[in-house]
Design an enzyme around this catalytic site. Structure first.
Site, PDB file in Angstrom:
ATOM      1  N   SER A  46       0.829  -1.216   0.000  1.00  0.00           N
ATOM      2  CA  SER A  46       0.000   0.000   0.000  1.00  0.00           C
ATOM      3  C   SER A  46       0.861   1.262   0.000  1.00  0.00           C
ATOM      4  O   SER A  46       0.361   2.356  -0.248  1.00  0.00           O
ATOM      5  CB  SER A  46      -0.937   0.004   1.208  1.00  0.00           C
ATOM      6  OG  SER A  46      -0.193  -0.018   2.406  1.00  0.00           O
ATOM      7  N   HIS A  47       2.157   1.137   0.299  1.00  0.00           N
ATOM      8  CA  HIS A  47       3.030   2.315   0.276  1.00  0.00           C
ATOM      9  C   HIS A  47       4.186   2.143  -0.707  1.00  0.00           C
ATOM     10  O   HIS A  47       5.190   2.839  -0.622  1.00  0.00           O
ATOM     11  CB  HIS A  47       3.532   2.641   1.683  1.00  0.00           C
ATOM     12  CG  HIS A  47       2.438   3.205   2.524  1.00  0.00           C
ATOM     13  ND1 HIS A  47       1.501   2.402   3.147  1.00  0.00           N
ATOM     14  CD2 HIS A  47       2.061   4.482   2.775  1.00  0.00           C
ATOM     15  CE1 HIS A  47       0.609   3.161   3.766  1.00  0.00           C
ATOM     16  NE2 HIS A  47       0.929   4.423   3.557  1.00  0.00           N
ATOM     17  N   PHE A 120       3.755  10.808   2.249  1.00  0.00           N
ATOM     18  CA  PHE A 120       2.906   9.803   1.602  1.00  0.00           C
ATOM     19  C   PHE A 120       3.419   8.403   1.903  1.00  0.00           C
ATOM     20  O   PHE A 120       3.033   7.453   1.238  1.00  0.00           O
ATOM     21  CB  PHE A 120       3.044  10.038   0.094  1.00  0.00           C
ATOM     22  CG  PHE A 120       1.774   9.885  -0.706  1.00  0.00           C
ATOM     23  CD1 PHE A 120       0.520  10.006  -0.137  1.00  0.00           C
ATOM     24  CD2 PHE A 120       1.847   9.648  -2.063  1.00  0.00           C
ATOM     25  CE1 PHE A 120      -0.626   9.888  -0.910  1.00  0.00           C
ATOM     26  CE2 PHE A 120       0.705   9.534  -2.842  1.00  0.00           C
ATOM     27  CZ  PHE A 120      -0.523   9.654  -2.269  1.00  0.00           C
ATOM     28  N   ALA A 122       5.349   5.099   4.412  1.00  0.00           N
ATOM     29  CA  ALA A 122       5.256   4.313   5.644  1.00  0.00           C
ATOM     30  C   ALA A 122       6.340   4.819   6.597  1.00  0.00           C
ATOM     31  O   ALA A 122       7.506   4.958   6.225  1.00  0.00           O
ATOM     32  CB  ALA A 122       5.470   2.839   5.328  1.00  0.00           C
ATOM     33  N   ASP A 177       4.451   0.288  13.632  1.00  0.00           N
ATOM     34  CA  ASP A 177       4.101   1.456  12.819  1.00  0.00           C
ATOM     35  C   ASP A 177       2.649   1.306  12.429  1.00  0.00           C
ATOM     36  O   ASP A 177       2.293   0.418  11.656  1.00  0.00           O
ATOM     37  CB  ASP A 177       5.001   1.471  11.561  1.00  0.00           C
ATOM     38  CG  ASP A 177       4.593   2.556  10.588  1.00  0.00           C
ATOM     39  OD1 ASP A 177       3.830   3.461  10.979  1.00  0.00           O
ATOM     40  OD2 ASP A 177       5.062   2.503   9.427  1.00  0.00           O
ATOM     41  N   ALA A 179      -1.404   3.147  11.693  1.00  0.00           N
ATOM     42  CA  ALA A 179      -2.313   4.270  11.527  1.00  0.00           C
ATOM     43  C   ALA A 179      -3.178   4.400  12.773  1.00  0.00           C
ATOM     44  O   ALA A 179      -3.358   3.435  13.518  1.00  0.00           O
ATOM     45  CB  ALA A 179      -3.190   4.017  10.305  1.00  0.00           C
ATOM     46  N   ARG A 185      -5.434   4.315   5.053  1.00  0.00           N
ATOM     47  CA  ARG A 185      -6.236   4.604   3.858  1.00  0.00           C
ATOM     48  C   ARG A 185      -5.669   3.886   2.632  1.00  0.00           C
ATOM     49  O   ARG A 185      -6.392   3.509   1.724  1.00  0.00           O
ATOM     50  CB  ARG A 185      -6.275   6.118   3.637  1.00  0.00           C
ATOM     51  CG  ARG A 185      -7.414   6.551   2.750  1.00  0.00           C
ATOM     52  CD  ARG A 185      -7.779   7.999   2.948  1.00  0.00           C
ATOM     53  NE  ARG A 185      -8.879   8.389   2.088  1.00  0.00           N
ATOM     54  CZ  ARG A 185      -8.734   8.807   0.858  1.00  0.00           C
ATOM     55  NH1 ARG A 185      -7.535   8.945   0.351  1.00  0.00           N
ATOM     56  NH2 ARG A 185      -9.781   9.109   0.112  1.00  0.00           N
ATOM     57  N   GLU A 187      -4.575   0.952   2.545  1.00  0.00           N
ATOM     58  CA  GLU A 187      -5.139  -0.407   2.490  1.00  0.00           C
ATOM     59  C   GLU A 187      -6.536  -0.360   1.866  1.00  0.00           C
ATOM     60  O   GLU A 187      -6.936  -1.281   1.157  1.00  0.00           O
ATOM     61  CB  GLU A 187      -5.233  -1.014   3.905  1.00  0.00           C
ATOM     62  CG  GLU A 187      -3.901  -1.218   4.610  1.00  0.00           C
ATOM     63  CD  GLU A 187      -3.003  -2.238   3.907  1.00  0.00           C
ATOM     64  OE1 GLU A 187      -3.530  -3.097   3.181  1.00  0.00           O
ATOM     65  OE2 GLU A 187      -1.782  -2.148   4.089  1.00  0.00           O
ATOM     66  N   LYS A 229      -9.808   5.523  22.315  1.00  0.00           N
ATOM     67  CA  LYS A 229      -8.362   5.445  22.590  1.00  0.00           C
ATOM     68  C   LYS A 229      -7.554   5.797  21.337  1.00  0.00           C
ATOM     69  O   LYS A 229      -6.625   6.609  21.388  1.00  0.00           O
ATOM     70  CB  LYS A 229      -8.007   4.053  23.108  1.00  0.00           C
ATOM     71  CG  LYS A 229      -8.743   3.734  24.404  1.00  0.00           C
ATOM     72  CD  LYS A 229      -8.406   2.377  24.955  1.00  0.00           C
ATOM     73  CE  LYS A 229      -9.280   2.115  26.184  1.00  0.00           C
ATOM     74  NZ  LYS A 229      -8.998   0.838  26.807  1.00  0.00           N
TER      75      LYS A 229
HETATM   76  P1  NDP Z   1      -1.012  -2.658  10.266  1.00  0.00           P
HETATM   77  O1  NDP Z   1      -2.274  -2.664  11.057  1.00  0.00           O
HETATM   78  O2  NDP Z   1      -0.902  -3.588   9.121  1.00  0.00           O
HETATM   79  O3  NDP Z   1       0.228  -2.976  11.224  1.00  0.00           O
HETATM   80  C1  NDP Z   1       0.495  -2.120  12.310  1.00  0.00           C
HETATM   81  C2  NDP Z   1       1.671  -2.629  13.101  1.00  0.00           C
HETATM   82  O4  NDP Z   1       1.275  -3.777  13.846  1.00  0.00           O
HETATM   83  C3  NDP Z   1       2.866  -3.062  12.257  1.00  0.00           C
HETATM   84  O5  NDP Z   1       4.029  -2.645  12.888  1.00  0.00           O
HETATM   85  C4  NDP Z   1       2.751  -4.581  12.239  1.00  0.00           C
HETATM   86  O6  NDP Z   1       3.999  -5.251  12.070  1.00  0.00           O
HETATM   87  C5  NDP Z   1       2.187  -4.845  13.611  1.00  0.00           C
HETATM   88  N1  NDP Z   1       1.442  -6.094  13.682  1.00  0.00           N
HETATM   89  C6  NDP Z   1       0.478  -6.529  12.847  1.00  0.00           C
HETATM   90  N2  NDP Z   1       0.003  -7.722  13.275  1.00  0.00           N
HETATM   91  C7  NDP Z   1       0.684  -8.026  14.404  1.00  0.00           C
HETATM   92  C8  NDP Z   1       0.652  -9.113  15.307  1.00  0.00           C
HETATM   93  N3  NDP Z   1      -0.184 -10.136  15.136  1.00  0.00           N
HETATM   94  N4  NDP Z   1       1.484  -9.106  16.354  1.00  0.00           N
HETATM   95  C9  NDP Z   1       2.338  -8.078  16.546  1.00  0.00           C
HETATM   96  N5  NDP Z   1       2.426  -7.009  15.720  1.00  0.00           N
HETATM   97  C10 NDP Z   1       1.606  -6.982  14.670  1.00  0.00           C
HETATM   98  O7  NDP Z   1      -0.663  -1.168   9.762  1.00  0.00           O
HETATM   99  P2  NDP Z   1      -1.623   0.055   9.386  1.00  0.00           P
HETATM  100  O8  NDP Z   1      -2.603  -0.399   8.387  1.00  0.00           O
HETATM  101  O9  NDP Z   1      -2.150   0.695  10.618  1.00  0.00           O
HETATM  102  O10 NDP Z   1      -0.563   1.066   8.707  1.00  0.00           O
HETATM  103  C11 NDP Z   1       0.125   0.674   7.535  1.00  0.00           C
HETATM  104  C12 NDP Z   1       1.134   1.702   7.118  1.00  0.00           C
HETATM  105  O11 NDP Z   1       0.509   2.873   6.637  1.00  0.00           O
HETATM  106  C13 NDP Z   1       2.116   2.171   8.178  1.00  0.00           C
HETATM  107  O12 NDP Z   1       3.409   1.910   7.687  1.00  0.00           O
HETATM  108  C14 NDP Z   1       1.880   3.677   8.289  1.00  0.00           C
HETATM  109  O13 NDP Z   1       3.071   4.445   8.516  1.00  0.00           O
HETATM  110  C15 NDP Z   1       1.326   3.984   6.934  1.00  0.00           C
HETATM  111  N6  NDP Z   1       0.507   5.207   6.928  1.00  0.00           N
HETATM  112  C16 NDP Z   1       1.003   6.349   6.355  1.00  0.00           C
HETATM  113  C17 NDP Z   1       0.256   7.518   6.337  1.00  0.00           C
HETATM  114  C18 NDP Z   1       0.796   8.799   5.783  1.00  0.00           C
HETATM  115  O14 NDP Z   1       0.086   9.784   5.744  1.00  0.00           O
HETATM  116  N7  NDP Z   1       2.025   8.876   5.361  1.00  0.00           N
HETATM  117  C19 NDP Z   1      -1.098   7.549   6.889  1.00  0.00           C
HETATM  118  C20 NDP Z   1      -1.487   6.305   7.519  1.00  0.00           C
HETATM  119  C21 NDP Z   1      -0.719   5.179   7.519  1.00  0.00           C
HETATM  120  P3  NDP Z   1       4.351  -5.974  10.661  1.00  0.00           P
HETATM  121  O15 NDP Z   1       4.589  -4.852   9.682  1.00  0.00           O
HETATM  122  O16 NDP Z   1       5.549  -6.798  10.943  1.00  0.00           O
HETATM  123  O17 NDP Z   1       3.143  -6.789  10.298  1.00  0.00           O
END
Ligand code: NDP
Length: 333
Positions: A46-47, A120, A122, A177, A179, A185, A187, A229
């Site tokens: 997604s990024h 834009f 990660a 890391d 959102a 978004r 995703e 939260k």
């Molecule tokens: P996810 O919900 O996919 O993952 C969030 C975090 O949780 C990751 O570090 C992931 O590690 C970890 N994780 C997931 N499953 C488990 C598990 N079972 N046990 C332990 N840890 C877990 O990410 P989001 O969808 O919330 O965000 C995705 C990306 O989007 C991020 O990189 C964020 O920076 C980016 N983003 C950027 C924006 C921008 O404006 N630039 C805006 C919003 C988001 P792992 O990666 O190893 O699965």
């Protein structure tokens, strides 16, 4: 075949050529291409290349300066601000990274506010080098209003990611890391592009009704994770990456934005801490490792970041499979 196999170097050079072809100089194109290739390599599609269309749109509309020359200003002994010169965030981050690391190593703690950037990406791509330099690090950035505050009815917060990294010597750092919305978004965009529905509870349509259709949610709004939260985390990000550092809130960024599909202008906040200077130089590492060991000892539990590191190892051996629809879009660009 619905997928195309590419090496990380191929992904980087496709992205770099595309950005240079649309007005970025080599330094800006290289910095953005690097984080796109990192995202694809770590299985964060997604990024990755999917974002090139947005980067190009922002260059074409003139919103983003592809020739940006970011510069640092030392606001206090431990506060180094980077002005991104209205460019994409990656070059500004490169410019501020070593000064942040040096200031945190000397002072114990240091902050890196970034202003006048377009973000834009990660966040883990940005904090991993700081954690790998031996520092605890956190970062956050806002966007445009797409998330409803808990109990409210109108989008106010960006998806406002927050990332935290912990150094682990010669092993890759522990990084989470995430959102502040239930999902990023990106995703939702990916689901729309690939025709998948969303899980229940991710977002609402333009009339505020719960929806699992990604196209409807893109027209409507996302919900914060964990109700009030996650909503408070999103608010904290608005304050740190906006109010604290003299940059816009998501609502302000939206007013200024031309909606070309690229990232709005905004800010980012990064904080780094040197664990050697917080009173337990001998013990901090062992205590943290004990925690990590106890987590992974539980069946089904893992450390955040471990999925990415596994993808990275696989990508370095076998390359990455990119969806054909994303690849075709890149060829059009
Ligand atoms: P996810 O919900 O996919 O993952 C969030 C975090 O949780 C990751 O570090 C992931 O590690 C970890 N994780 C997931 N499953 C488990 C598990 N079972 N046990 C332990 N840890 C877990 O990410 P989001 O969808 O919330 O965000 C995705 C990306 O989007 C991020 O990189 C964020 O920076 C980016 N983003 C950027 C924006 C921008 O404006 N630039 C805006 C919003 C988001 P792992 O990666 O190893 O699965």
């Amino acid at each position: 075949m619905n997928e195309v196999q590419l090496t990380i170097d191929e992904i980087k050079s496709i992205a770099r050529d595309c950005l240079e072809g649309h007005g970025c100089n080599a330094a800006n194109a290289d910095a953005v291409a690097e984080i796109i290739a990192m995202a694809e390599g770590d299985g964060c599609h997604s990024h990755g290349l999917m974002r090139l269309g947005g980067y190009v749109a922002a260059l074409k509309s003139g919103k983003v300066n592809g020739l940006a020359e970011p510069f640092t200003q030392q606001l206090a002994p431990a506060v180094i601000r980077v002005n991104g010169d209205s460019g994409f965030a990656p070059l500004a981050l490169k410019c501020g990274r070593q000064p942040l690391i040096d200031a945190a190593k000397t002072n114990g703690i240091a902050a890196l506010p970034l202003v006048n950037i377009h973000h834009f990406a990660a966040l883990w791509t940005e904090i991993e080098p700081v954690a790998s330099a031996g520092l605890c690090v956190m970062a956050c950035t806002s966007y445009k209003p797409v998330v409803i505050p808990a109990g409210g009815s109108k989008p106010l917060y960006g998806t406002n990611p927050f990332a935290f990294g912990w150094p682990r010597g010669s092993s890759p750092p522990m990084i989470f890391d995430q959102a502040s919305s239930v999902v990023a978004r990106g995703e939702v965009m990916l689901a729309a592009r690939e025709g998948h529905s969303l899980a229940a509870g991710v977002g609402v349509d333009a009339d505020g009704n719960p929806s699992t259709d990604p196209d409807e949610v893109l027209k409507g709004a996302l919900l914060a994770f964990g109700g009030h939260k996650g909503s408070s985390i999103a608010m904290m990000v608005e304050l740190l990456a906006g109010a604290l550092i003299g940059e816009s809130l998501s609502v302000e960024a939206a007013v200024r934005d031309n909606n070309d599909g690229g990232p709005p202008q905004g800010g980012e906040f990064m904080l780094a801490m040197n664990p050697e200077l917080f009173g337990d130089a001998q013990g901090w590492n062992a205590r943290a490792e004990r925690l990590f060991e106890e987590i992974v000892a539980q069946d089904g539990a893992r450390l955040p970041g471990d999925r990415r590191y596994r993808c990275r190892r696989e990508a370095s051996e076998n390359g990455v499979r990119i969806s054909r629809s994303v690849y075709n879009k890149i060829l059009e660009l």
